[in-house]
Design an enzyme around this catalytic site. Structure first.
Site, PDB file in Angstrom:
ATOM      1  N   ARG A  91     -13.756  -9.182 -19.602  1.00  0.00           N
ATOM      2  CA  ARG A  91     -15.073  -8.563 -19.387  1.00  0.00           C
ATOM      3  C   ARG A  91     -16.066  -9.662 -19.055  1.00  0.00           C
ATOM      4  O   ARG A  91     -16.283 -10.580 -19.836  1.00  0.00           O
ATOM      5  CB  ARG A  91     -15.510  -7.813 -20.648  1.00  0.00           C
ATOM      6  CG  ARG A  91     -16.840  -7.106 -20.461  1.00  0.00           C
ATOM      7  CD  ARG A  91     -17.146  -6.141 -21.571  1.00  0.00           C
ATOM      8  NE  ARG A  91     -17.332  -6.801 -22.840  1.00  0.00           N
ATOM      9  CZ  ARG A  91     -17.513  -6.145 -23.988  1.00  0.00           C
ATOM     10  NH1 ARG A  91     -17.487  -4.832 -24.017  1.00  0.00           N
ATOM     11  NH2 ARG A  91     -17.690  -6.816 -25.104  1.00  0.00           N
ATOM     12  N   SER A 113     -13.100   4.765 -21.447  1.00  0.00           N
ATOM     13  CA  SER A 113     -13.816   4.919 -22.716  1.00  0.00           C
ATOM     14  C   SER A 113     -14.117   6.394 -22.952  1.00  0.00           C
ATOM     15  O   SER A 113     -14.567   7.095 -22.036  1.00  0.00           O
ATOM     16  CB  SER A 113     -15.134   4.136 -22.678  1.00  0.00           C
ATOM     17  OG  SER A 113     -14.897   2.760 -22.520  1.00  0.00           O
ATOM     18  N   LYS A 132     -22.356  -2.982 -27.750  1.00  0.00           N
ATOM     19  CA  LYS A 132     -22.681  -1.641 -27.268  1.00  0.00           C
ATOM     20  C   LYS A 132     -23.767  -1.051 -28.167  1.00  0.00           C
ATOM     21  O   LYS A 132     -23.513  -0.212 -29.026  1.00  0.00           O
ATOM     22  CB  LYS A 132     -21.426  -0.738 -27.311  1.00  0.00           C
ATOM     23  CG  LYS A 132     -20.385  -1.074 -26.267  1.00  0.00           C
ATOM     24  CD  LYS A 132     -20.803  -0.590 -24.900  1.00  0.00           C
ATOM     25  CE  LYS A 132     -19.712  -0.834 -23.873  1.00  0.00           C
ATOM     26  NZ  LYS A 132     -20.090  -0.378 -22.518  1.00  0.00           N
TER      27      LYS A 132
END
Length: 217
Positions: free
Chosen positions: A46, A115, A144
Site C-alpha cells: 500500500r 473491503s 482508517k
C-alpha cells in the site's frame, strides 16, 4: 487459472499490509523481508505518496522478494501497477474500482480482494468475482479514521454470508486477536502491529502463532 479457494484461505492467515511511515533509516524492502522471515502469509503493498513509476519499480522488487519466500503479493487499489509489476492481484476498497471491472482488466489468473463493511457489500463482492474479502474495521485505527468498528456479531454475519474467505482488519494486535475466535474469519490483516514493531520478524512470528490459534476449530 484462478487461485483455488484453499490457497486463498491459507494466504489470509497473516496478511501483512505495508506502511512506510515506520521505515526510518531502513527500506520498505528490508521490512517486508523481515515480515516474510517471520511467517507472513500474504503481503499487500500500500503506497500513497509515490509516483506511478516509483511505485511499479518498488512493487517489482517486493513481488519478486515475496515469490522467493513462496508468498503471494497483492497491490492496494492500483490495477495498472499490478499488471506492470507482476503482482498476484489487487485489493480494492468500496470507493475504488468495482470487482467486476477489476476482473475484466486483470483476467482470471489474478487474485481480487474487496473491503466489506456489511453483508450486502460482501455478497456483491463475491457475486462480481472477488476471491476474498477484508472485513473491518474491527477496532478504531489510525489508517482508517472514518471506518466505524464492527461488532463481533456483524463480523460473524458477514463471514457467514459468503463462501469466499475473509480476513479481518483494523486495529488487530497480539492481545486482542483472539476476540475474533468463532467469527469465521480465515485470518487477520495487520499494519502497525508488524511494520511499527521494533523487531518486525519477532513480532510477525508471535502474530502468526496467535493467528493459528484464532482459526483452530
Amino acid at each position: 487459472m484462478r487461485f483455488d479457494k484453499q490457497t486463498v484461505k491459507e494466504a489470509m492467515l497473516l496478511y501483512a499490509v505495508t506502511d512506510r511511515a515506520w521505515v526510518g533509516d531502513g527500506t520498505l524492502y528490508d521490512q517486508v523481508e523481515q515480515c516474510l522471515k517471520g511467517g507472513a502469509t500474504l503481503v499487500q503493498i500500500r503506497e500513497k505518496g509515490l509516483s506511478h513509476a516509483e511505485f511499479v519499480a518498488e512493487a517489482k522488487d517486493i513481488v519478486a522478494l515475496c515469490h522467493r519466500y513462496g508468498v503471494l503479493c497483492v497491490i492496494n487499489d492500483d490495477v495498472q501497477a499490478c499488471l506492470e509489476s507482476g503482482a498476484d492481484g489487487v485489493h480494492v476498497g468500496q470507493d475504488d474500482m468495482e470487482a467486476g471491472d477489476v476482473r475484466a482488466l486483470l483476467g482470471e489468473d489474478k487474485l481480487i480482494g474487496v473491503s466489506a463493511h456489511c453483508v450486502e457489500e460482501a455478497l456483491l463482492a463475491e457475486k462480481r468475482g472477488a476471491d476474498y474479502i477484508g472485513v473491518g474495521a474491527v477496532h478504531s485505527t489510525g489508517t482508517k479514521t472514518d471506518a466505524a468498528p464492527l461488532t463481533y456479531e456483524q463480523i460473524q454475519e458477514i463471514c457467514g454470508s459468503v463462501s469466499i474467505p475473509a480476513t479481518a482488519i483494523g486495529g488487530i494486535k497480539l492481545d486482542n486477536m483472539l476476540e475474533l475466535k468463532g467469527t469465521g474469519v480465515a485470518g487477520v490483516a495487520i499494519v502497525s502491529g508488524i511494520f511499527a514493531a521494533p523487531d518486525i520478524q519477532a513480532a510477525t512470528e508471535a502474530l502468526l502463532v496467535q493467528a493459528k490459534r484464532l482459526v483452530q476449530e
